[in-house]
Each structure stands twice: as structure tokens, then as C-alpha cells.
Design an enzyme around this catalytic site. Structure first.
Site, PDB file in Angstrom:
ATOM      1  CD  GLU A  16      -2.754   0.680  -7.796  1.00 50.61           C
ATOM      2  OE1 GLU A  16      -2.000   1.617  -7.468  1.00 50.61           O
ATOM      3  OE2 GLU A  16      -3.930   0.556  -7.381  1.00 50.61           O
ATOM      4  N   GLY A 107       0.310   4.355   4.356  1.00 47.48           N
ATOM      5  CA  GLY A 107      -0.667   3.287   4.503  1.00 47.48           C
ATOM      6  C   GLY A 107      -1.757   3.647   5.490  1.00 47.48           C
TER       7      GLY A 107
END
Length: 285
Positions: A16, A107
Site C-alpha cells: 500500500e 471511511g
């Protein structure tokens, strides 16, 4: 770069990266990617700012990974702060750029979003956007999972129930939150299997290379810290170089054990550090 374990199983490797906070630093992420691409990871994921604050950078970086590095890009997409129009626009943009993988997340609440706006947001959960991404078509959808449960879930069983809902809606791969005790993951995998969740699981590994990491990203993840890691951090509290080396070695041992147990994939939270990513890959491949 798939890793083959002793039983001949192919295990995917991915990592990532995250967009820099300041535009002036944007060139640095491309240098990192140009270094990481030499490892030929199966995919590279790109994070998405709270409420979509970095969505433009996410798209640009994911496109670079996909089209310049010729590596599969996994673009993060969060439900918080996204309208149906914005979601469709992003999906069209990703499609036009050849991006075929999306990590659908709820989120966190953005700092500039009021509690009222957060409570009244259009998409409440990641599953809400999973449904629309699946209906849009053409994407391989990933979801997040928490071996020690999501911090906001009332129980692990409730959390797994929600993961099953996402899988039923179209998620075909799961990436775990960071964890530091493999036995907790193995127990979790058994629970997923019993719940009828049979998609590929990618184990999220974050090398702890500085003592203060425990006070930032780790504390937000809900991950417990085993005694062995806690002792290691205490031992090297005043030795940054030693801490970095010991943290990388701890991550390598974790990964080697996961590979031996036949995990589907290893996803490295490498914090944009190409040198650490390379060191770990060279040790375990």
C-alpha cells in the site's frame, strides 16, 4: 510477484502507498513506485483521504501504477462524503484509466464534517457503495476486515455478519487490518470459513519501525500488541536504527509463518518506504 509456499501454493504479494499531503511532495511517491515496481507485486493499493479529500491524487497515482508501472492498481474508495453523482464520476474515471480493482471502505468522519452531516450522509456503510460498484460492473471489489473486530462493532460475530453482507453484495477479496499475532488471524479465518465467507484473504502486515507507531496508526486499528512485540519496542526505545531492524525482522517472521500456513495473500503496509518493502520481499520470497 507471487510467492510459492512449501506446499506449492501461490501466495499473492501486494503493498500500500498513500498520497502525500502536500502537492509539492507528489514526485516522491512516483520515485517510491518506480522502485517498488521492480519487485513486480500482484497489485499496489492507493489510499483515499478522509471524505475524499485526496480522491484526485488517488486517481492520478492509481493511473500511474496501472499504466506507467504496468502493475495492477487497487484504488481505495470511501463511502463517507461521497454522493451518488461523485461515485459514478469516480467509477467512470477509474474505468477510463484502466483501473479494475477498488477497495470499498466506509471511511472515517472528516475533521471538517459536522456530526449532523456525518449522521445524515448518503452512504452509511461500505456495503452501500459495494452494491453500486458491483452494479456499475467491470471492477474486482475488495473489502476490509478486522481479525480482532472493527473498533465500532459490538462483537466479532456481528462484525463478521457485516463482512458476509459485503461478500454477498459483490466483494471478492478481503484485506485485513494490521495485526501482530498470527494466532488471532488463524482463529479469525476459521470463523470466516464457518460463516460461509470463502473469498481470498490478504493478511495486512505493518512493520513497526519506530516506537511512536504504536501511538498513531496502530492505536486506531484496534490491534492488540503481543508481549514479544511490546518487549521489542521497549528494548529499542532509544535506538531508532535498532528498532527499525528489529521491527522489520518481526514482520518477516510473521510473514514467513503466514506463508507456511497457506495464507492467500500478503499485503504490506509499508508507509511509502521502498527500502523496507524490498528488504522484506527479498527475505521471504
Amino acid at each position: 510477484m507471487a510467492i510459492i509456499n512449501k506446499h506449492g501454493k501461490q501466495i499473492e504479494f501486494s503493498c500500500e502507498v498513500f498520497p502525500p499531503k502536500k502537492d509539492l511532495n507528489i514526485s516522491g511517491i512516483y520515485d517510491t513506485l518506480n522502485s517498488i515496481k521492480e519487485l513486480e507485486p500482484d497489485f499496489i493499493s492507493v489510499t483515499y483521504g478522509a471524505g475524499g479529500s485526496n480522491s484526485k491524487k488517488t486517481s492520478e497515482i492509481a493511473s500511474y501504477i496501472q499504466n506507467s508501472c504496468n502493475i495492477n492498481a487497487l484504488a481505495h474508495l470511501t463511502a463517507v462524503g461521497v454522493t451518488p453523482e461523485k461515485l459514478q464520476s469516480l467509477l467512470n474515471e477509474y474505468k477510463e484509466n484502466g483501473i479494475k480493482r477498488i477497495l470499498a471502505l466506509r471511511g472515517d468522519k472528516p475533521r471538517d464534517m459536522t456530526d449532523a452531516d456525518f449522521a445524515n450522509r448518503h452512504y452509511k456503510y461500505a456495503s452501500d457503495i459495494v452494491k453500486e460498484i458491483f452494479e456499475f460492473g467491470g471492477f474486482h471489489i475488495y473489502g476490509a476486515c478486522y481479525p480482532e473486530k472493527h473498533p465500532e462493532a459490538s462483537s466479532l460475530d456481528e462484525d463478521i455478519k457485516h463482512i458476509k453482507e459485503k461478500v454477498d453484495l459483490g466483494v471478492s477479496g478481503l484485506i485485513t487490518q494490521m495485526f501482530f499475532d498470527n494466532e488471532k488471524l488463524y482463529s479469525y479465518l476459521d470463523k470466516l470459513d464457518k460463516a460461509g465467507i470463502h473469498v481470498a484473504i490478504h493478511a495486512g502486515i505493518m512493520p513497526i519501525t519506530a516506537a511512536n507507531q504504536l501511538g498513531t496508526s496502530v492505536s486506531l486499528s484496534g490491534s492488540s500488541i503481543p508481549t514479544a512485540l511490546s518487549n521489542l519496542i521497549s528494548e529499542h526505545a532509544d535506538d531508532p536504527a535498532g528498532m527499525k531492524e528489529a521491527g522489520v525482522e518481526y514482520a518477516i517472521r510473521q510473514i514467513e509463518d503466514l506463508i507456511a500456513h497457506g495464507i492467500d495473500g500478503i499485503h504490506l503496509y509499508s508507509m511509502n518506504k521502498a527500502d523496507i518493502t524490498k528488504q522484506i520481499v527479498e527475505a521471504v520470497k
